[in-house]
Design an enzyme around this catalytic site. Structure first.
Site, PDB file in Angstrom:
ATOM      1  CB  SER A  11      -0.897   0.001   1.246  1.00  0.00           C
ATOM      2  OG  SER A  11      -1.511   1.265   1.437  1.00  0.00           O
ATOM      3  CE1 TYR A  24      -3.841  -2.214   5.170  1.00  0.00           C
ATOM      4  CE2 TYR A  24      -3.184   0.038   4.660  1.00  0.00           C
ATOM      5  CZ  TYR A  24      -3.559  -1.226   4.247  1.00  0.00           C
ATOM      6  OH  TYR A  24      -3.634  -1.497   2.901  1.00  0.00           O
ATOM      7  CE  LYS A  52      -1.134  -3.927   3.260  1.00  0.00           C
ATOM      8  NZ  LYS A  52      -1.162  -5.132   2.410  1.00  0.00           N
ATOM      9  CB  THR A  89     -11.904  -3.513  -2.295  1.00  0.00           C
ATOM     10  OG1 THR A  89     -11.152  -2.922  -1.218  1.00  0.00           O
ATOM     11  CG2 THR A  89     -11.040  -3.564  -3.542  1.00  0.00           C
TER      12      THR A  89
END
Length: 212
Positions: A81, A94, A98, A129
């Site tokens: 990401s 998160y 990543k 998404t």
């Protein structure tokens, strides 16, 4: 395959090789996001995100990579990401997962310099998404909202087609984002104090929303 059950993954890798004999391309695409401040996020949530986004890909890579090296060819794609390159407030779990993914595969790419095994790290921006709907909150409950940036993101098919081209062209890194994140990368590298100041302003603006 449950990526949270780390102890089972080496066996799953062996099963895959037993059934198919070889893996030409391994794409790490599973992931989960997280919304919440560091002090508001339970460690169990940090661990779940890290298992899914980082530790599971590491274990599967370790299980399948030796067969690629022995055969003298293969490709591993890590879908990271832009947050693997830029840390933004209220995304610590998160972003940390990543960043870890990015670093691991950068190291691995260098180590495989003579193995004819390609490592591709893909760093997209927002993709349309259900990621934000399924994102975890600090206590482990689902975020349950479609963020505006996600709703307006790239189509998944567009990202998939770009990944295919990267594999075919043997690219090492793919950055899929707009101008603003690219400028932020330059700012973070060349003028870190300015970048930190901007992130502090962002945190102040978003604080009341993230605690809602």
């Amino acid at each position: 395959m449950d990526l949270l059950e780390l102890d089972t993954l080496p066996g799953k890798a062996r099963d895959i090789l037993a059934v198919y004999g070889r893996i030409d391309v391994l794409i790490h695409n599973a992931g989960i996001s997280c919304r919440g401040g560091v002090m508001d996020t339970d460690f169990a949530v940090d661990l779940q995100v890290m298992k899914t986004n980082y530790l599971a890909p590491v274990l599967l890579t370790k299980g399948l990579l030796p067969s690629m090296v022995e055969r003298g060819g293969g490709c591993i794609v890590a879908v990271s990401s832009i947050q693997g390159r830029l840390a933004i407030p209220f995304r610590a779990a998160y972003a940390a997962s990543k960043h870890s993914l990015q670093a691991f595969f950068d190291c691995l790419r260098a180590e495989l310099w003579d193995a004819n095994v390609d490592i591709v790290v893909v760093s997209p921006g927002y993709i349309k998404t259900g990621l934000s709907l399924r994102a975890l909150r600090g206590k482990g409950n689902a975020h349950g909202k479609m963020d505006e940036a996600t709703a307006n993101g790239m189509e998944a098919r567009q990202v998939a087609e770009r990944i295919v081209r990267a594999i075919e062209d043997r690219e090492r890194e793919v950055l899929m984002c707009g101008l603003l994140p690219r400028l932020a990368l330059i700012l973070r590298s060349s003028f870190p104090s300015l970048y930190f100041g901007q992130m502090a302003k962002r945190a102040k603006q978003l604080k009341h929303l993230e605690r809602a």
